[in-house]
Scaffold this active site. Structure first.
Site, mmCIF file in Angstrom:
data_model
loop_
_atom_site.group_PDB
_atom_site.id
_atom_site.type_symbol
_atom_site.label_atom_id
_atom_site.label_comp_id
_atom_site.label_asym_id
_atom_site.label_seq_id
_atom_site.Cartn_x
_atom_site.Cartn_y
_atom_site.Cartn_z
ATOM 1 N N SER A 184 0.851 -1.197 0.000
ATOM 2 C CA SER A 184 0.000 0.000 0.000
ATOM 3 C C SER A 184 0.882 1.239 0.000
ATOM 4 O O SER A 184 2.035 1.202 0.451
ATOM 5 C CB SER A 184 -0.891 0.004 1.249
ATOM 6 N N TYR A 197 -2.266 -1.152 10.387
ATOM 7 C CA TYR A 197 -2.378 -1.509 8.966
ATOM 8 C C TYR A 197 -1.133 -1.063 8.198
ATOM 9 O O TYR A 197 -0.542 -1.852 7.447
ATOM 10 C CB TYR A 197 -3.631 -0.850 8.377
#
Length: 292
Positions: A184, A197
């Site tokens: 990401s 995350y």
């Protein structure tokens, strides 16, 4: 296709108010994500290959699974509990003449990886491509709000699962196999409300580079795709209405990406077009310049 993306590239305010913010089912999203380029029928670039795609029921995973099937691959779609989404993805694949099987379970448990590999080998007899795409996120304003359970759960789903699945599959992977991990943009620039995350995504980047070095002599390639703001079920199910309305507006292109806009990167990394690439990152994020 470009007109379709322009028409649907931002969720409308009235849609945000109506859709179920807690649902992680793609079928509940309005507007629906675009997962397929219906004008493209594939070139056979993955003919006869077998791909395992985690999180393949919806979002980026659905787009990748459909694209792989159109390129001739047989697909094993691994997902947690969204049966309707998974069955819809299977229906789409079969409409193109493709073949896939569905497996649902908890990737955070190592035993499930053993089931995935066992069934894949029984059904198809080989494994050529592994796409580690499944992930979860739980925004928290403060580190003090992240419980032990949340921390462990996020790491189990997002990074432990990759160790489990690849470790179990490795004896079956042959030369020219391809492993593709979804990291990401948060791996590279962080996110103030996605502490756990973002940390898992940083771990994925390090894992990708290290595993690429480890498997280079075996001629097994390991790369990763780093998405920016992509319109997937993860967004309305975890962020507030205001955040969703503004989602993706801060990138140079001024909009969130659609899952279909990432699919070709995964096809490229799985195909013979990328045989001299390993340990690399493809950034697909609407124009953000990321070093790394």
């Amino acid at each position: 296709m470009k007109d379709e993306l322009r028409d649907k590239d931002m969720p409308r305010d009235e849609d945000i108010k109506e859709q179920d913010q807690k649902s992680d089912d793609e079928s509940q999203m309005d507007p629906q994500p675009i997962y397929d380029n219906t004008t493209h029928r594939g070139y056979g670039r993955l003919k006869d290959k077998v791909a395992i795609v985690t999180g393949g029921d919806s979002g980026i995973g659905r787009a990748v699974s459909v694209a792989y099937a159109k390129e001739g691959a047989k697909v094993v779609i691994v997902y947690y509990d969204s049966n309707d989404d998974a069955e819809k993805t299977q229906e789409i694949i079969e409409s193109y003449g493709g073949k896939c099987i569905l497996m649902n379970g908890d990737l955070g448990e190592s035993r499930f990886s053993e089931e995935i590999i066992e069934k894949t080998m029984k059904e198809f007899g080989r494994i050529d491509i592994i796409v580690n795409n499944a992930a979860e996120q739980h925004p928290q304003e403060s580190l003090l709000d992240i419980t032990d359970d949340q921390l462990e759960r996020t790491f189990r789903t997002n990074i432990f699962s990759m160790f489990y699945l690849i470790r179990t599959a490795l004896p079956h992977l042959k030369e020219d196999a391809s492993i593709i991990n979804t990291t990401s943009v948060t791996s590279f620039r962080g996110n103030p409300v996605l502490l756990d995350y973002s940390s898992t995504k940083g771990a994925i980047s390090s894992f990708t580079r290290s595993l690429a070095l480890n498997l280079a002599e075996k001629r097994i390639r390991v790369n990763q795709v780093s998405p920016g703001p992509i319109w997937t079920p993860l967004i309305p199910s975890t962020f507030s209405g205001d955040d969703v309305k503004n989602f993706g507006k801060d990138v140079p292109m001024g909009r969130p990406g659609q899952p279909v806009e990432l699919a070709e990167a995964y096809v490229f990394l799985a195909s013979d077009g990328s045989t001299y690439m390993t340990g690399q990152t493809l950034h697909i994020n609407g124009g953000d310049i990321i070093n790394g």
